[in-house]
Design a protein around this motif. Structure first.
Motif, PDB file in Angstrom:
ATOM      1  N   ILE A 134      25.583  21.507 -31.516  1.00  0.00           N
ATOM      2  CA  ILE A 134      26.538  21.169 -30.141  1.00  0.00           C
ATOM      3  C   ILE A 134      26.306  19.521 -30.182  1.00  0.00           C
ATOM      4  O   ILE A 134      25.033  18.971 -29.810  1.00  0.00           O
ATOM      5  N   LYS A 176      26.701  20.511 -22.785  1.00  0.00           N
ATOM      6  CA  LYS A 176      26.026  21.188 -24.185  1.00  0.00           C
ATOM      7  C   LYS A 176      25.005  22.013 -23.531  1.00  0.00           C
ATOM      8  O   LYS A 176      25.059  23.141 -24.178  1.00  0.00           O
ATOM      9  N   THR A 177      23.886  21.595 -22.911  1.00  0.00           N
ATOM     10  CA  THR A 177      22.794  22.601 -22.738  1.00  0.00           C
ATOM     11  C   THR A 177      23.497  23.614 -21.861  1.00  0.00           C
ATOM     12  O   THR A 177      23.023  24.774 -22.071  1.00  0.00           O
ATOM     13  N   ALA A 236      24.896  26.352 -24.155  1.00  0.00           N
ATOM     14  CA  ALA A 236      24.052  27.114 -24.795  1.00  0.00           C
ATOM     15  C   ALA A 236      23.211  28.036 -24.095  1.00  0.00           C
ATOM     16  O   ALA A 236      23.141  29.129 -24.500  1.00  0.00           O
ATOM     17  N   HIS A 237      22.857  27.685 -22.811  1.00  0.00           N
ATOM     18  CA  HIS A 237      21.881  28.406 -22.026  1.00  0.00           C
ATOM     19  C   HIS A 237      22.762  29.699 -21.518  1.00  0.00           C
ATOM     20  O   HIS A 237      22.496  30.772 -21.518  1.00  0.00           O
ATOM     21  N   VAL A 286      23.106  31.990 -24.406  1.00  0.00           N
ATOM     22  CA  VAL A 286      21.704  32.739 -24.788  1.00  0.00           C
ATOM     23  C   VAL A 286      21.146  33.119 -23.684  1.00  0.00           C
ATOM     24  O   VAL A 286      20.603  34.612 -24.007  1.00  0.00           O
ATOM     25  N   THR A 295      16.388  23.870 -29.177  1.00  0.00           N
ATOM     26  CA  THR A 295      16.962  24.808 -30.346  1.00  0.00           C
ATOM     27  C   THR A 295      16.840  25.946 -29.381  1.00  0.00           C
ATOM     28  O   THR A 295      16.110  26.463 -28.764  1.00  0.00           O
ATOM     29  N   TYR A 296      17.705  27.084 -30.016  1.00  0.00           N
ATOM     30  CA  TYR A 296      17.919  28.340 -29.436  1.00  0.00           C
ATOM     31  C   TYR A 296      18.237  29.414 -30.390  1.00  0.00           C
ATOM     32  O   TYR A 296      18.835  29.021 -31.599  1.00  0.00           O
ATOM     33  N   LEU A 341      20.770  27.469 -32.845  1.00  0.00           N
ATOM     34  CA  LEU A 341      21.768  26.730 -31.961  1.00  0.00           C
ATOM     35  C   LEU A 341      20.891  25.469 -31.742  1.00  0.00           C
ATOM     36  O   LEU A 341      19.926  25.481 -31.416  1.00  0.00           O
ATOM     37  N   ASP A 359      20.894  22.061 -29.463  1.00  0.00           N
ATOM     38  CA  ASP A 359      21.360  21.296 -28.513  1.00  0.00           C
ATOM     39  C   ASP A 359      20.793  19.935 -28.466  1.00  0.00           C
ATOM     40  O   ASP A 359      19.753  19.954 -28.517  1.00  0.00           O
TER      41      ASP A 359
END
Ligand SMILES: Nc1nc2c(ncn2[C@@H]2O[C@H](COP(=O)(O)OP(=O)(O)OP(=O)(O)O)[C@@H](O)[C@H]2O)c(=O)[nH]1
Length: 167
Positions: free
Chosen positions: A11, A19-20, A23-24, A27, A42-43, A58, A60
């Motif tokens: 991302i 971005k975070t 992703a958050h 996930v 990373t996720y 992922l 971030d």
């Protein structure tokens, strides 16, 4: 049992564009109100699409701007990108255009061979294709793990094809 395929997605985008949060939300299923600048995070998530399962990795990233140099880990071995901008920041929109150009140029030097060309050649040989950089430990490990797995697969098979190929 379905084959779980690995996918690395990075991302990218200017600082504080969400971005975070994206992703958050994906996930963990929740929205983050606060703002804490990311260094890199990373996720991991298993994503099921129909009958296919994907191990999504992922990445971030810390916000970039038009002057950022993208590290190899954002370029090699990446299956896809999410380029993020904020509708309240024209600058963040311009930054993703510049990031898109950088991704096409590769790392400093202009890329002359696209991953898709390597993949096509490997496919024509019936070989496995992996793109790596010796700077990236994980990716380099991946090459040698794969070749050992392929040797084991061929040794354990009683089929016609006895050779293992890795490009
Ligand atoms: N209203 C609104 N706020 C958002 C949205 N996405 C993120 N934010 C807020 O914007 C701020 C920055 O979000 P982050 O997800 O930390 O942004 P980032 O791009 O990861 O930031 P860096 O780590 O600096 O690159 C936070 O306060 C979020 O709550 C959104 O879609 N709508």
């Amino acid at each position: 049992m379905p084959l779980v395929r690995y996918r690395k997605v990075v991302i990218l985008g200017y600082r504080s564009v969400g971005k975070t949060s994206l992703a958050h939300q994906f996930v963990e299923g929740e929205f983050l109100e606060g703002y804490d600048p990311t260094v890199e995070n990373t996720y991991s998530k298993i994503v099921t699409l129909g009958k296919d399962e994907f191990h999504l990795h992922l990445v971030d990233t810390a916000g970039q701007d038009e002057y950022s140099i993208l590290p190899y880990s954002f370029i090699i071995g990446v299956h896809g990108y999410v380029l993020v901008y904020s509708v309240t920041s024209l600058h963040s929109f311009q930054v993703i255009e510049s990031l898109y150009q950088k991704l096409h140029e590769g790392h400093g030097k202009t890329r002359e061979v696209q991953a898709v060309e390597g993949k096509k050649l490997a496919e024509s040989w019936g070989a496995t294709f992996m793109e790596s950089s010796a700077r990236e430990n994980q990716l380099t490990r991946g090459i040698f793990t794969k070749v050992i797995q392929e040797i084991a697969r061929v040794e354990n098979s009683y089929g016609q094809e006895r050779r293992c190929r890795l490009m």
